[in-house]
Design an enzyme around this catalytic site. Structure first.
Site, PDB file in Angstrom:
ATOM      1  N   ARG A 180       0.859  -1.182   0.000  1.00 15.16           N
ATOM      2  CA  ARG A 180       0.000   0.000   0.000  1.00 15.16           C
ATOM      3  C   ARG A 180       0.896   1.233   0.000  1.00 15.16           C
ATOM      4  NH1 ARG A 180       1.679   1.772   4.184  1.00 15.16           N
ATOM      5  NH2 ARG A 180       0.641   3.758   3.781  1.00 15.16           N
ATOM      6  N   GLY A 181       0.256   2.388  -0.175  1.00 12.90           N
ATOM      7  CA  GLY A 181       0.996   3.632  -0.318  1.00 12.90           C
ATOM      8  C   GLY A 181       1.097   3.975  -1.792  1.00 12.90           C
ATOM      9  N   GLN A 215      -2.507   1.874  10.450  1.00  7.80           N
ATOM     10  CA  GLN A 215      -1.246   2.000   9.718  1.00  7.80           C
ATOM     11  C   GLN A 215      -0.251   2.904  10.444  1.00  7.80           C
ATOM     12  OE1 GLN A 215      -4.298   2.359   8.259  1.00  7.80           O
ATOM     13  NE2 GLN A 215      -4.286   1.639   6.138  1.00  7.80           N
ATOM     14  N   ASP A 235      -2.671  10.322  -1.695  1.00  8.88           N
ATOM     15  CA  ASP A 235      -2.888   9.304  -2.720  1.00  8.88           C
ATOM     16  C   ASP A 235      -3.237   9.931  -4.062  1.00  8.88           C
ATOM     17  OD1 ASP A 235      -3.150   6.290  -1.497  1.00  8.88           O
ATOM     18  OD2 ASP A 235      -3.481   7.852  -0.016  1.00  8.88           O
ATOM     19  N   ASN A 251      -6.460  11.669   0.671  1.00  6.47           N
ATOM     20  CA  ASN A 251      -5.534  10.916   1.513  1.00  6.47           C
ATOM     21  C   ASN A 251      -6.334  10.076   2.507  1.00  6.47           C
ATOM     22  OD1 ASN A 251      -2.741  10.332   2.204  1.00  6.47           O
ATOM     23  ND2 ASN A 251      -3.111  11.419   4.121  1.00  6.47           N
TER      24      ASN A 251
END
Length: 329
Positions: free
Chosen positions: A53-54, A194, A235, A245
């Site tokens: 992810r990211g 996270q 994002d 985001n």
């Protein structure tokens, strides 16, 4: 170590034929587990489960995924097209996943070798981007906040979300290396934590002094004078400067505005999406209710939109965009 890479043998050396290896972020902090991804279906599952992810890491995953598809479906044009589409749409909100996949897919007519070369280029550009953002962001934080600021961050924006250094957390790391950081408050980032799991794990490895706070405490801690600036990633950054985001970002932006604090977004230039006019045009991923509760139905948006007028500045690998001065992406 790299969050994601292309591997051909046990030594980790890259090559034209091979597979993807990536850190399984769902296993952290309890276990540092590396997944070997040999098929498109495995990659799509890893993306959807948040094993990777990211936004920047997803861009690299998209490019390497097309390299896998070029070999897996070499004799099946219809299967190849379906595989590329599955990669592009595995998660809808972050722009980097689709753009990385499309960039590699543009080389498909030249064969698998050319596709993999382009995927390597995407990876290497993300590594260079992280290095540039760390320096540029650290200089901006020092300019706005003076020596040794106390920063609040949200979600995970370190090497786990890129390939090596990170975006916003890369700036934190650079300030720490310069001896120009007093400490960090990491928001838990519910529902999947996270911040409490991944950001805390990275900060501890770097030796950065930090505390974890529940998401809802952020604005109060700002108002109480325990934070000098908010710094986080994105994002997707829309053409008007709206920032998409992790859910909870908007609340931190409101808290920062109320407290008169800089609200800084650090993301690679590849996250800026000039084709999306504003946040209202972005499909916000809604994840399953079971991530929140097993007792009742739930609404579980994975992202939110922070209006551009709440953002002080956006830092990319190429520039600083001062939205507070009327500049646009």
């Amino acid at each position: 170590m790299r969050t994601i890479d292309w591997v051909t043998d046990a030594s980790g050396h890259g090559g034209d034929a091979g597979w993807i290896e990536l850190i399984d972020q769902t296993a952290l902090p309890g276990e540092l587990r590396v997944l070997r991804i040999a098929t498109v279906a495995e990659l799509v599952a890893a993306i959807r489960s948040l094993a990777v992810r990211g936004a920047p890491a997803l861009g690299v995953a998209g490019a390497f995924g097309v390299a896998l598809a070029a070999r897996q479906f070499a004799a099946d044009p219809a299967g190849l097209a379906a595989a590329v589409h599955a990669i592009e749409t595995a998660r809808p909100t972050a722009v980097n996943l689709a753009s990385g996949a499309r960039r590699a897919a543009a080389l498909l007519p030249r064969g698998p070798h050319a596709v993999l070369r382009e995927a390597y280029a995407v990876r290497d550009e993300e590594i260079a981007s992280s290095e540039a953002m760390a320096v540029r962001g650290a200089e901006l934080v020092s300019e706005l906040c003076g020596p040794r600021p106390r920063l609040l961050t949200h979600c995970n924006t370190g090497g786990l979300c890129t390939v090596t250094i990170g975006t916003a957390l890369g700036v934190v790391g650079e300030l720490h290396r310069r001896g120009a950081l007093a400490g960090v408050i990491a928001s838990e980032t519910r529902p999947l934590l996270q911040g409490a799991r991944l950001t805390a794990w990275e900060l501890a490895r770097w030796g950065v002094e930090f505390r974890v706070a529940v998401d809802s405490a952020g604005p109060f801690l700002m108002a109480r004078g325990e934070v000098d600036a908010v710094i986080l990633g994105a994002d997707r950054i829309c053409a008007n400067g709206d920032v998409v985001n992790k859910i909870g970002t908007f609340a931190h932006a409101l808290g920062a505005r109320r407290a008169g604090l800089p609200f800084l977004v650090v993301a690679p230039e590849s996250t800026v999406d000039p084709g999306t006019p504003g946040g209202s045009a972005v499909e916000i991923e809604d994840r399953g209710a079971d991530e929140v509760t097993a007792l009742s139905d739930a609404v579980n948006p994975a992202f939110d939109v922070t209006p551009h007028d709440l953002v002080t500045a956006i830092v990319t690998d190429r520039r600083v965009i001062r939205l507070d001065r009327g500049e646009k992406p």
